[in-house]
Design an enzyme around this catalytic site. Structure first.
Site, PDB file in Angstrom:
ATOM      1  N   HIS A  12      27.303  50.684  41.839  1.00  6.75           N
ATOM      2  CA  HIS A  12      26.388  50.626  43.005  1.00  6.75           C
ATOM      3  C   HIS A  12      26.921  49.556  43.946  1.00  6.75           C
ATOM      4  O   HIS A  12      26.764  48.358  43.704  1.00  6.75           O
ATOM      5  CB  HIS A  12      24.964  50.279  42.544  1.00  6.75           C
ATOM      6  CG  HIS A  12      23.954  50.280  43.654  1.00  6.75           C
ATOM      7  ND1 HIS A  12      22.756  50.956  43.571  1.00  6.75           N
ATOM      8  CD2 HIS A  12      23.957  49.709  44.880  1.00  6.75           C
ATOM      9  CE1 HIS A  12      22.068  50.792  44.687  1.00  6.75           C
ATOM     10  NE2 HIS A  12      22.781  50.021  45.502  1.00  6.75           N
ATOM     11  N   HIS A  14      27.788  48.326  48.130  1.00  5.24           N
ATOM     12  CA  HIS A  14      27.714  48.480  49.593  1.00  5.24           C
ATOM     13  C   HIS A  14      28.947  47.824  50.208  1.00  5.24           C
ATOM     14  O   HIS A  14      29.131  46.612  50.048  1.00  5.24           O
ATOM     15  CB  HIS A  14      26.457  47.795  50.145  1.00  5.24           C
ATOM     16  CG  HIS A  14      25.187  48.372  49.608  1.00  5.24           C
ATOM     17  ND1 HIS A  14      24.542  49.424  50.222  1.00  5.24           N
ATOM     18  CD2 HIS A  14      24.468  48.064  48.508  1.00  5.24           C
ATOM     19  CE1 HIS A  14      23.448  49.731  49.515  1.00  5.24           C
ATOM     20  NE2 HIS A  14      23.386  48.926  48.477  1.00  5.24           N
ATOM     21  N   LYS A  94      22.526  60.120  47.037  1.00  8.42           N
ATOM     22  CA  LYS A  94      21.664  58.939  46.921  1.00  8.42           C
ATOM     23  C   LYS A  94      20.396  59.112  47.731  1.00  8.42           C
ATOM     24  O   LYS A  94      20.448  59.309  48.941  1.00  8.42           O
ATOM     25  CB  LYS A  94      22.437  57.688  47.395  1.00  8.42           C
ATOM     26  CG  LYS A  94      21.603  56.415  47.463  1.00  8.42           C
ATOM     27  CD  LYS A  94      21.288  55.847  46.094  1.00  8.42           C
ATOM     28  CE  LYS A  94      20.277  54.707  46.151  1.00  8.42           C
ATOM     29  NZ  LYS A  94      20.856  53.455  46.635  1.00  8.42           N
ATOM     30  N   HIS A 131      16.876  55.155  44.821  1.00 12.14           N
ATOM     31  CA  HIS A 131      16.276  53.834  45.047  1.00 12.14           C
ATOM     32  C   HIS A 131      14.790  54.003  44.752  1.00 12.14           C
ATOM     33  O   HIS A 131      14.049  54.519  45.579  1.00 12.14           O
ATOM     34  CB  HIS A 131      16.509  53.361  46.485  1.00 12.14           C
ATOM     35  CG  HIS A 131      15.982  51.979  46.737  1.00 12.14           C
ATOM     36  ND1 HIS A 131      16.776  50.923  47.095  1.00 12.14           N
ATOM     37  CD2 HIS A 131      14.720  51.468  46.632  1.00 12.14           C
ATOM     38  CE1 HIS A 131      16.038  49.823  47.207  1.00 12.14           C
ATOM     39  NE2 HIS A 131      14.781  50.133  46.941  1.00 12.14           N
ATOM     40  N   HIS A 165      19.481  50.025  40.246  1.00 16.78           N
ATOM     41  CA  HIS A 165      19.090  48.607  40.186  1.00 16.78           C
ATOM     42  C   HIS A 165      17.683  48.384  39.633  1.00 16.78           C
ATOM     43  O   HIS A 165      16.806  47.886  40.329  1.00 16.78           O
ATOM     44  CB  HIS A 165      19.251  47.914  41.543  1.00 16.78           C
ATOM     45  CG  HIS A 165      18.798  48.698  42.750  1.00 16.78           C
ATOM     46  ND1 HIS A 165      17.574  49.308  42.822  1.00 16.78           N
ATOM     47  CD2 HIS A 165      19.420  48.964  43.929  1.00 16.78           C
ATOM     48  CE1 HIS A 165      17.463  49.913  43.975  1.00 16.78           C
ATOM     49  NE2 HIS A 165      18.561  49.730  44.672  1.00 16.78           N
ATOM     50  N   ASP A 237      25.147  46.264  43.244  1.00 18.09           N
ATOM     51  CA  ASP A 237      24.337  46.290  44.468  1.00 18.09           C
ATOM     52  C   ASP A 237      24.762  45.155  45.398  1.00 18.09           C
ATOM     53  O   ASP A 237      23.936  44.602  46.122  1.00 18.09           O
ATOM     54  CB  ASP A 237      22.836  46.222  44.162  1.00 18.09           C
ATOM     55  CG  ASP A 237      21.991  46.607  45.371  1.00 18.09           C
ATOM     56  OD1 ASP A 237      22.537  47.182  46.331  1.00 18.09           O
ATOM     57  OD2 ASP A 237      20.783  46.309  45.359  1.00 18.09           O
TER      58      ASP A 237
END
Ligand code: NCD
Ligand code: ZN
Length: 332
Positions: A12, A14, A94, A131, A165, A237
């Site tokens: 995960h 970004h 996602k 999420h 997460h 994350d």
């Protein structure tokens, strides 16, 4: 003393775009064999053309490092043809509830209307990454969302679902109920509670979604991870935000943990006497659930203390200023 990890994965991640991408991608590329790349860009990655172009930008930003970006599409209504065309190029889709976190405005507003696309994901065997937060009271959001996970798990029994997460004891317990659900756990949620974020002076660098929870929740996460739960996988994350969007009124959510991820995980597992379980959490569990085999890569760390820099250009890393026991071999 050295320690080698086989093909660590960050499930995960970004990486953003442009200058931020160039700044942050090399940290992950130096530590991981592959990463699951989040699609919540300013314009979400929700078509194949944008996905291919983003993938190329990531590969360029990683330079010579052998890092495989495992791409995700941003959930929207997709046709069967669109998903069929994308299937070989994505690891999953996602789903963000609309407005629940950074750049999620185009997410799902009405969960009663997602069934057709989710059924296609199940049919085409494309994992759904979620999420999982409602818009309720901030400490209850993840627990409240478990009813959505339950609906997904029971309506789509062959769909592989990843609870992204997770932060609560309730989510850890829920995971036991369905073999076709896995979950990612971040480094920071294994380390901090709400007290670290807001118990003293407010710490914008620790503010993220989902917010860090109670000591009991952290303990449940630790116990499950350190005991080697086979469907818990590492997903950092890591979510960089420039200083001016962190140190301001209306602080952006996200912890930039990429520079310390692997060294600090090794330290945590060592402190908890379970180093032998590290590679399952970092690699085997994720490879098995996603059924992926990225090109193998061995990453070596050495037991030499180093101090985490205060800042990398415009971004403050998690654990800045602290001394870690392990560092990447060949780290500058
Ligand atoms: C992430 C981001 O900044 O993109 N922020 C965060 O607090 N974790 C989005 C997300 O994963 O929720
Ligand atoms: Zn994220």
């Amino acid at each position: 003393m050295e320690l080698t990890v086989d093909s660590p994965l960050d499930l995960h991640l970004h990486l953003r775009e442009q200058a931020m991408l160039s700044l942050v991608a090399p940290f992950s590329a130096a530590q991981f064999a592959a990463g699951v790349i989040m699609p919540n860009l300013v314009h979400p990655v929700d078509n194949l053309q944008r996905l291919r172009s983003y993938r190329q930008q990531i590969i360029a930003a990683c330079g010579n490092q052998p890092f495989t970006p495992l791409m995700t599409l941003f959930f929207r209504d997709y046709s069967r043809d669109e998903l069929l065309a994308a299937r070989e190029e994505i690891i999953g889709v996602k789903l963000y509830p609309a407005g629940i976190t950074t750049q999620s405005e185009d997410g799902v507003r009405d969960f009663d209307r997602i069934g057709d696309t989710v059924a296609l994901l199940e049919e085409l065997d494309i994992p759904l990454l979620v999420h999982g937060e409602t818009s309720g009271f901030v400490m209850d959001r993840e627990r409240e969302f478990l009813t959505v996970y339950q609906w997904l798990a029971e309506t789509f029994p062959r769909l592989r679902i990843v609870m992204e997460h997770i932060t609560t004891a309730a989510a850890v317990a829920f995971l036991e109920r369905y073999d076709h659900i896995a979950a990612t756990v971040t480094l920071h949620h294994l380390m901090i509670t709400l007290d670290d974020v807001a118990g003293g002076l407010l710490q914008p660098d620790l503010f993220c979604k989902p917010i860090a929870k109670t000591p009991q929740d952290r303990e449940a996460l630790r116990r499950a991870v350190f005991s080697g739960h086979p469907r818990l996988c590492f997903g950092s994350d890591s979510a960089p935000h420039p200083r001016h969007t962190k140190e301001c009124c209306g602080c952006a959510a996200g912890v930039f943990s990429a520079p310390v991820a692997l060294p600090m995980l090794v330290q945590l597992f060592e402190e908890n006497g379970c180093l032998e379980r590290l590679s399952d959490f970092l690699s085997a569990n994720g490879r098995r659930f996603y059924r992926v085999e990225p090109p193998p890569r061995r990453v070596t760390l050495e037991r030499i203390p180093w101090q985490v820099p205060e800042q990398f250009e415009t971004v403050k890393p998690f654990l800045h200023g602290q001394t870690l026991r392990w560092r990447l071999k060949n780290q500058q």
